[in-house]
Design a protein around this motif. Structure first.
Motif, short mmCIF file in Angstrom:
data_model
loop_
_atom_site.label_atom_id
_atom_site.label_comp_id
_atom_site.label_asym_id
_atom_site.label_seq_id
_atom_site.Cartn_x
_atom_site.Cartn_y
_atom_site.Cartn_z
N MET A 1 0.85 -1.21 0.00
CA MET A 1 0.00 0.00 0.00
C MET A 1 0.88 1.25 0.00
N VAL A 2 0.56 2.21 -0.86
CA VAL A 2 1.33 3.46 -0.92
C VAL A 2 0.76 4.41 0.13
N PHE A 3 1.66 5.07 0.91
CA PHE A 3 1.18 6.01 1.91
C PHE A 3 1.61 7.43 1.56
N HIS A 4 0.71 8.39 1.82
CA HIS A 4 1.00 9.79 1.53
C HIS A 4 2.03 10.32 2.53
N LYS A 5 2.90 11.22 2.07
CA LYS A 5 3.95 11.75 2.96
C LYS A 5 3.36 12.46 4.18
N GLU A 6 2.14 13.01 4.05
CA GLU A 6 1.50 13.70 5.18
C GLU A 6 1.24 12.75 6.36
N PHE A 7 1.14 11.42 6.06
CA PHE A 7 0.81 10.47 7.12
C PHE A 7 1.98 10.25 8.08
N GLN A 8 3.18 10.74 7.73
CA GLN A 8 4.33 10.53 8.62
C GLN A 8 4.08 11.13 10.00
N THR A 9 3.28 12.22 10.07
CA THR A 9 3.01 12.84 11.37
C THR A 9 1.66 12.41 11.93
N ALA A 10 0.92 11.60 11.18
CA ALA A 10 -0.46 11.25 11.57
C ALA A 10 -0.50 10.42 12.85
N GLY A 11 -1.28 10.90 13.80
CA GLY A 11 -1.50 10.13 15.03
C GLY A 11 -0.32 10.04 15.97
N LYS A 12 0.70 10.86 15.74
CA LYS A 12 1.91 10.78 16.59
C LYS A 12 1.66 11.39 17.97
N GLU A 13 0.74 12.36 18.06
CA GLU A 13 0.42 12.92 19.38
C GLU A 13 -1.08 13.20 19.47
N PRO A 14 -1.62 13.26 20.72
CA PRO A 14 -3.06 13.46 20.87
C PRO A 14 -3.52 14.79 20.27
N GLY A 15 -4.76 14.81 19.78
CA GLY A 15 -5.32 16.05 19.24
C GLY A 15 -5.84 15.87 17.83
N LEU A 16 -6.17 16.98 17.19
CA LEU A 16 -6.83 16.98 15.89
C LEU A 16 -5.87 17.39 14.78
N GLN A 17 -5.90 16.66 13.66
CA GLN A 17 -5.16 17.06 12.46
C GLN A 17 -6.17 17.17 11.30
N VAL A 18 -6.02 18.20 10.48
CA VAL A 18 -6.97 18.44 9.38
C VAL A 18 -6.20 18.63 8.08
N TRP A 19 -6.62 17.93 7.02
CA TRP A 19 -6.03 18.09 5.68
C TRP A 19 -7.14 18.42 4.69
#
Length: 717
Positions: A1-19
């Motif tokens: 599966m190919v992963f987007h470069k933005e996912f490198q920071t995904a879910g690393k710390e608590p809180g909300l991320q928006v793309w």
């Protein structure tokens, strides 16, 4: 599966991320612009809890293209895969978002016209040439929709925000009530603090009292039409109607076979090796449950299966979808089962399970404050960092700012206002936040001076800081975390000025509780046994002794914070007292034993409490849930509010309405999809709330309604 470069920071710390989906790519949205959505775009959001467990939301704007929707679906699937298939997934459609989603944005969602295709970008602007009109709707979930900048967009029943860049006007129609004005004010404050970095003037105006600047922007004012009734309310009778289907070959030509035609269902109907659809389409909700040992192709095709099911059943396009892995069921899903038991559920303090990184259920050691920490935290309370940057604090005194001695940083007095300047590095650049903390017992002059001094400090730093105004008792998690491991201490009244201290009472009680980010806050409350809470720690200082009272469900961190509180109260070393083993001197210092919050379900963390606003104006029960973590200011005094703690339902206040609040509560229980019957219903009178009610709200303020809430929020303008 190919992963987007933005996912490198995904879910690393608590809180909300928006793309945002931009030309088939993903681009992050700045934190202070979370809650702004272009109607021509699609977004992917990820909320991470401390456990960690994950919630992925795919948001679709009403004017977004088919290509963008397709790209958002692909990115959502990739992100789910990247996080091991364990997240709960939501499909959100503009104007019909889930409560979980709305809970991230307590000061409202703003819909903006346009999108990527028409060149619109998410930017924090100091550009004062803005001209737009926002229509505010909703009492619980607030939505601000950009409409045509014209008098024809107005009606007398709602509030509107006329945003002219430098000046932001909140226009109140003659028919709108004070609670709606209060909610609209939250949006106006959010525009100023987050979109303009605090550099705009807020003004509240009434219909008929429009200043010249508004007439210049909108032209001569015609007659304004009456408001229309809110159409976003939910008929409870539809909420209990569910059917359960098993799906096979979801990845190919999906087939759905009936397991049960009507709810409530039994948990044993769900086989761990299969996937299921729980059809609550009459209430515009579809749930997909993925068994932990179902085949991978079926698990991955779950969202596609839901969309096909919606199409086949001719349900509206805006139907909400939740995709749930086994072990990650939401409250809304579990309420359709009469006998739902979470894995290893215990009757007393035990262990709670939550979703981990991988598609399996990971055990989390029991933490009785879990009820308060595991729920959604509003996005604007997000942590920009861990609070380890540089902190400077000033007290507002005689119209000027006076430095506070660093040894007493973290102590706030209700009779004062303070400026807290926080500096930290992000991406190699120094960033600043100015928190303006306003005590509930400070003077009007100090409130005005604190606003002026904030602007002066901001200007002296070249206008770069973000400004956050904080009212006593509403401290965001980040502010609580700035005091180097020490708790934030809030004194009921008084001042920290040299020689200006008012005499403190000889008996004082402090309530210590940990927040969802592990920061602790110690709030002084009235010294009465009614304020005790089985889940927390309290410090009681009497003329002769200092007691440290530990509730059954308290955490070690809360205990450590309480020990710090005892050091500055004086009175020698503290006597530690465990709940249930109190000496007579403890109760006499509090004026005698009283009933207090001892609910075991606060410790179970299995069914979190829920708060609803109810009415039956249309002849049928309309119940609207308060999204996110609720607090005392969510109680609307002109509605019947229902606090559902599963083993009991409490209605507040007793309004002497035609249909008593007790009957409303009974209707609510009767329409529960889980088939609950005969549970206790308590009617609570405003101003006479017992601890079994107030204990669900941290730092309950019995004097909150003695002043008009609208006047309090106006002071923040």
């Amino acid at each position: 599966m190919v992963f987007h470069k933005e996912f490198q920071t995904a879910g690393k710390e608590p809180g909300l991320q928006v793309w945002r989906v931009e030309k088939m790519d993903l681009k992050p949205v700045l934190k202070q612009l979370h809650g702004n959505f272009f109607t021509g775009d699609c977004y992917v959001l990820l909320y991470t809890t401390a456990a960690p467990s994950y919630y992925i939301h795919m948001w679709l704007g009403s004017e977004s293209s088919q290509d963008e929707k397709g790209a958002a679906a692909i990115f959502t699937t990739q992100l789910d895969d990247f996080l091991g298939g364990g997240p709960v997934q939501f499909r959100e459609v503009q104007n019909n978002e889930s409560l979980t989603f709305l809970g991230y944005f307590k000061s409202g969602i703003k819909y903006k016209q346009g999108g990527v295709a028409s060149g619109f970008q998410h930017v924090v602007t100091n550009d004062m040439n803005v001209k737009r009109l926002l229509h505010i709707k909703g009492r619980r979930a607030i939505r601000a929709t950009e409409v045509d900048m014209s008098w024809s967009s107005f009606n007398r029943g709602d509030c509107f925000i006329i945003d002219l860049g430098k000046d932001v006007f909140q226009w109140c129609g003659s028919e709108c009530n004070s609670f709606e004005r209060l909610k609209a004010s939250q949006v106006a404050i959010d525009v100023r603090d987050n979109e303009r970095n605090g550099r705009a003037t807020l003004l509240m105006i009434e219909e008929g009292g429009e200043p010249q600047a508004v007439i210049d922007a909108l032209g001569p004012k015609p007659n304004i039409p009456a408001g229309s009734p809110d159409d976003e309310s939910v008929d409870r009778s539809n909420q209990k109607k569910g059917a359960l289907y098993m799906i096979s070959d979801a990845a190919g030509s999906m087939k759905a076979s009936v397991v049960a035609q009507t709810s409530p269902f039994k948990q044993e109907m769900l086989s761990p090796s299969e996937c299921y659809i729980l059809d609550n389409g009459v209430d515009s909700k579809i749930f997909i449950w993925k068994g932990p040992s179902a085949n991978t192709a079926e698990r991955n095709a779950a969202m596609k299966a839901a969309e096909q099911f919606i199409k086949e059943n001719k349900y509206p396009r805006h139907t909400q979808v939740q995709v749930l892995p086994g072990g990650g069921e939401t409250t809304l899903f579990k309420q359709f089962f009469c006998n739902w038991k979470d894995k290893d559920q215990t009757t007393g303090p035990g262990q709670a399970y939550s979703l981990g990184r991988i598609a399996r259920v990971v055990q989390v050691p029991f933490d009785s404050s879990g009820l308060h920490t595991n729920k959604t935290m509003a996005a604007q309370h997000g942590m920009v960092d861990d609070g380890s940057g540089k902190v400077q604090v000033w007290r507002v005194e005689d119209g000027d700012q006076v430095p506070v001695d660093p040894s007493s940083y973290g102590q706030f007095y209700g009779g004062d206002c303070y400026l807290v300047l926080y500096s930290y590095r992000l991406g190699g650049r120094e960033q600043h936040i100015i928190y303006t903390w306003q005590g509930l017992k400070c003077t009007q002059d100090e409130l005005a001076a604190s606003a002026f001094l904030t602007v002066r400090l901001d200007d002296s730093m070249g206008g770069s800081p973000v400004q956050v105004r904080v009212t006593q008792g509403q401290e965001p998690a980040h502010l609580m975390s700035l005091f180097k491991g020490k708790p934030m201490v809030i004194h009921l009244g008084g001042t920290s000025r040299k020689g200006g201290q008012s005499r403190v009472g000889s008996t004082r009680l402090f309530h210590i509780r940990q927040s969802s980010t592990r920061a602790t806050r110690a709030v002084e409350v009235e010294p009465s046994a009614a304020f005790l809470n089985t889940n927390d720690v309290f410090v009681l200082k009497s003329p002769n002794t200092v007691f440290l009272w530990r509730g059954v469900g308290a955490t070690e961190e809360e205990l450590a914070a309480a020990q710090y509180v005892t050091t500055f109260l004086g009175g020698g070393s503290a006597t530690e007292v465990s709940e249930g083993k109190e000496p007579a001197g403890f109760w006499s210092a509090l004026g005698g034993k009283k009933e207090y919050q001892t609910s075991r379900s606060l410790q179970k963390m299995v069914k979190p409490p829920r708060l609803f606003g109810c009415s039956n104006k249309t002849g049928r029960l309309i119940a609207e849930e308060v999204p996110g973590d609720f607090n005392q200011s969510d109680l609307a005094t002109d509605d019947v509010m229902l606090l559902d703690t599963w083993d009991q339902v409490r209605s507040w206040p007793d309004l002497n309405v035609e249909l008593s609040s007790c009957l409303l509560a009974k209707d609510y229980v009767d329409s529960d999809p889980s088939g609950r019957r005969g549970i206790a219903i308590t009617t609570i009178k405003q101003g006479m709330e017992p601890p079994t009610f107030t204990g669900w709200f941290q730092a309950w303020d019995p004097k909150l309604w003695e002043t008009d809430p609208l006047e309090r929020i106006r002071a923040r303008f």
